[in-house]
Design a protein around this motif. Sequence first.
Motif, mmCIF file in Angstrom:
data_model
loop_
_atom_site.group_PDB
_atom_site.id
_atom_site.type_symbol
_atom_site.label_atom_id
_atom_site.label_comp_id
_atom_site.label_asym_id
_atom_site.label_seq_id
_atom_site.Cartn_x
_atom_site.Cartn_y
_atom_site.Cartn_z
ATOM 1 N N ASN A 97 -1.023 4.527 1.967
ATOM 2 C CA ASN A 97 -0.395 3.547 3.142
ATOM 3 C C ASN A 97 -0.664 4.494 4.532
ATOM 4 O O ASN A 97 -0.544 5.801 4.436
ATOM 5 N N ILE A 123 1.058 4.722 7.891
ATOM 6 C CA ILE A 123 2.170 4.208 8.522
ATOM 7 C C ILE A 123 2.526 4.698 9.723
ATOM 8 O O ILE A 123 1.939 5.956 10.090
ATOM 9 N N LEU A 183 9.086 1.369 12.670
ATOM 10 C CA LEU A 183 7.919 1.391 11.470
ATOM 11 C C LEU A 183 7.204 0.218 11.820
ATOM 12 O O LEU A 183 7.250 -0.766 11.991
ATOM 13 N N ASN A 198 2.506 -0.718 10.183
ATOM 14 C CA ASN A 198 1.423 -0.330 9.541
ATOM 15 C C ASN A 198 0.181 -0.300 10.148
ATOM 16 O O ASN A 198 0.057 -1.344 11.239
ATOM 17 N N LYS A 199 -0.720 0.697 10.066
ATOM 18 C CA LYS A 199 -2.221 0.412 10.530
ATOM 19 C C LYS A 199 -2.818 0.230 9.067
ATOM 20 O O LYS A 199 -2.346 0.566 8.177
ATOM 21 N N ARG A 216 -5.996 0.539 6.349
ATOM 22 C CA ARG A 216 -6.485 1.714 5.976
ATOM 23 C C ARG A 216 -8.057 1.714 6.630
ATOM 24 O O ARG A 216 -8.812 2.861 6.765
ATOM 25 N N MET A 270 1.460 -4.869 14.257
ATOM 26 C CA MET A 270 0.253 -4.427 13.527
ATOM 27 C C MET A 270 -0.948 -5.088 13.770
ATOM 28 O O MET A 270 -2.113 -4.684 13.650
ATOM 29 N N CYS A 285 -4.763 -2.578 13.886
ATOM 30 C CA CYS A 285 -5.521 -2.517 12.674
ATOM 31 C C CYS A 285 -7.173 -2.722 12.982
ATOM 32 O O CYS A 285 -7.844 -2.801 11.921
ATOM 33 N N ASP A 327 -0.463 9.237 1.190
ATOM 34 C CA ASP A 327 -0.134 8.440 2.444
ATOM 35 C C ASP A 327 -0.068 9.286 3.661
ATOM 36 O O ASP A 327 0.131 10.310 3.261
ATOM 37 N N VAL A 379 1.054 9.489 7.872
ATOM 38 C CA VAL A 379 2.126 8.805 8.858
ATOM 39 C C VAL A 379 1.579 9.475 10.160
ATOM 40 O O VAL A 379 1.224 10.754 10.527
#
Length: 282
Positions: A72, A74, A97, A99-100, A102, A170, A174, A237, A239
């Motif tokens: 992840n 994060i 919080l 997400n980006k 991968r 997000m 991304c 993961d 962060v």
Amino acid sequence: MKFARYGEKGLEKPALVDAHGQLRDLSAHCEDVTGEAFESGLFEKIAALDPESLPVVNGSVRIGPCVGKIGNFIAIGLNYTDHAEETNAPIPTEPILFNKARSCVVGPYDDVVLPPGSQDADWEVELAFLIGRRTYRVSQDNALQSVAGYFVCNDVSERDYQLKREGQWMKGKCCPTFGPIGPWLVTPDEVGDPQNLSLWLDLNDERFQDSHTSKMIFPIAEIVSYLSHFMILEAGDIVTTGTPPGVGLGMKPERYLKAGDEMRLSVEGLGEQRQKVVAFSN
């Protein structure tokens, strides 16, 4: 210790950065620099080696993302009070919080590519870290034991996608190349206190961000503990912990990235990134 990864995209090899700043190849001792490798004892294994015994990586090589096989990705939003204030956002009472992907991860010197039609792409220097073991519901007192290392992240953001479209942040976080990380993954023993690091970003040789991790609203230990109460953190993961003030969104008038710009950014002790901004091309 400082770890790095070098070589063509998708074919990076592991390396150690020696006391003279030279890359030393680790291919004979580990497959890659990953969270899983740290969970299996990579730090202890490499610490037992004499860096001078490792082959020097000669010639000009691409430096890739400092972490492979990422799980992840994060991110923490609005983690500096003055950044929240400059963007007219409320000061958070709990970590924000998001997400980006991968797929946005690139090396520290790779180009940042503006998506088609981009007008509001922004820069964000951040301190990031790698989780090195499975972690669930850990206390703040023990949380830093789960951190395998620290690195620089540029949380590049397309503000139009992030703030003017419906849904979550997000969308603007991304795009391909919007996650440069590295150049080094530096282990906690060498970093010391992660809340005692300066960080900065220059755009076209002009200083825009200049701050200190002591100004975080939520420090690293609290972030790890907080995350682990909502999810299992797995080895691998990563962060990224939020940016200080000085982003384009906070300027009057607002200022955003354009093709031909160059960003330089660093977190104290973790090396320096440099990216050219280029237009999307088929």
